[in-house]
Write a protein that holds these residues in place. Structure first.
Motif, PDB file in Angstrom:
ATOM      1  N   LYS A 130      -1.062   1.530  -6.331  1.00 25.70           N
ATOM      2  CA  LYS A 130       0.173   0.758  -6.467  1.00 25.70           C
ATOM      3  C   LYS A 130       0.143  -0.368  -5.428  1.00 25.70           C
ATOM      4  N   TYR A 131      -0.785  -1.301  -5.637  1.00 23.52           N
ATOM      5  CA  TYR A 131      -1.001  -2.364  -4.661  1.00 23.52           C
ATOM      6  C   TYR A 131       0.220  -3.255  -4.484  1.00 23.52           C
ATOM      7  N   SER A 132       0.918  -3.506  -5.565  1.00 25.66           N
ATOM      8  CA  SER A 132       2.101  -4.351  -5.510  1.00 25.66           C
ATOM      9  C   SER A 132       3.192  -3.711  -4.647  1.00 25.66           C
ATOM     10  N   GLU A 133       3.401  -2.417  -4.817  1.00 25.07           N
ATOM     11  CA  GLU A 133       4.402  -1.699  -4.021  1.00 25.07           C
ATOM     12  C   GLU A 133       3.968  -1.615  -2.559  1.00 25.07           C
ATOM     13  N   SER A 134       2.700  -1.383  -2.336  1.00 27.24           N
ATOM     14  CA  SER A 134       2.171  -1.360  -0.974  1.00 27.24           C
ATOM     15  C   SER A 134       2.400  -2.711  -0.304  1.00 27.24           C
ATOM     16  N   ASN A 135       2.139  -3.764  -1.027  1.00 26.33           N
ATOM     17  CA  ASN A 135       2.329  -5.116  -0.515  1.00 26.33           C
ATOM     18  C   ASN A 135       3.805  -5.389  -0.205  1.00 26.33           C
ATOM     19  N   ARG A 136       4.692  -4.893  -1.050  1.00 30.73           N
ATOM     20  CA  ARG A 136       6.133  -5.068  -0.826  1.00 30.73           C
ATOM     21  C   ARG A 136       6.570  -4.382   0.474  1.00 30.73           C
ATOM     22  N   ILE A 137       6.069  -3.183   0.713  1.00 31.12           N
ATOM     23  CA  ILE A 137       6.419  -2.444   1.935  1.00 31.12           C
ATOM     24  C   ILE A 137       5.900  -3.185   3.167  1.00 31.12           C
ATOM     25  N   VAL A 138       4.690  -3.726   3.069  1.00 31.64           N
ATOM     26  CA  VAL A 138       4.134  -4.506   4.175  1.00 31.64           C
ATOM     27  C   VAL A 138       5.025  -5.714   4.453  1.00 31.64           C
ATOM     28  N   GLU A 139       5.494  -6.361   3.407  1.00 31.21           N
ATOM     29  CA  GLU A 139       6.373  -7.519   3.569  1.00 31.21           C
ATOM     30  C   GLU A 139       7.683  -7.136   4.265  1.00 31.21           C
TER      31      GLU A 139
END
Length: 178
Positions: A130-139
């Motif tokens: 879930k790269y998109s969700e991982s990226n959102r959390i990083v943001e």
């Protein structure tokens, strides 16, 4: 006459086919880079390429990593740096010179610790593809990094500045996966 046309056609087609095969091999090789060439190419696409390169090159696992592996290692390193900053924030609580200073440091630690705990979830999302969700959390994590500095805990500014830069780069690297 038919023989001359077939031979001429073969002599014309063979170089084209060979050319396409060699060029596709070149592109496949670029897509499958690992190690330092991959780090260099990937970090050029980030906002802070020097921070990105030096941090990733310091981890021996990156020497054999592909883009997905490099992304995971970058995320892990960011989480390690975040946990180190969290420990530093905790140690500042006991060294406060006043109750007001201690209160700021305690608020800093509480806020930062909860963000780090959420940040760790990004690795779980990564492992579930879930790269998109991982990226959102990083943001979201990046958005809260200045909390301690805003509270007036200047002792963490160097760590937080580094973490903000590297985590911004991690976000850019993760974005390359989707």
């Amino acid at each position: 006459m038919a023989m001359k046309i077939d031979v001429s056609l073969c002599l014309f087609v063979i170089p084209i086919v060979l050319s396409l095969l060699l060029s596709s091999h070149h592109f496949a090789k670029a897509d499958n880079e690992i190690g330092e060439p991959l780090i260099t190419a990937t970090c050029r696409k980030t906002e802070f390429p020097d921070v990105c390169s030096s941090t990733l090159e310091s981890d021996p696992r990156t020497s054999s990593a592909n883009l997905k592996g490099l992304s995971r290692i970058a995320l892990e390193l960011a989480i390690i740096k975040a946990n180190e900053t969290k420990r530093a924030a905790f140690s500042l609580i006991n060294n406060a010179t006043s109750y007001e200073n201690q209160g700021k440091r305690l608020a800093c630690y509480d806020g930062f610790a909860s963000r780090v705990n959420q940040f760790v979830v990004s690795l779980q999302n990564f492992d579930q593809l879930k790269y998109s969700e991982s990226n959102r959390i990083v943001e979201v994590f990046i958005g809260g990094l200045n909390y301690c500095i805003d509270l007036g805990v200047a002792e963490l500014s160097t760590r937080i500045t580094f973490l903000r830069k590297f985590t911004t780069d991690v976000k850019a690297i993760l974005h390359l996966l989707f």
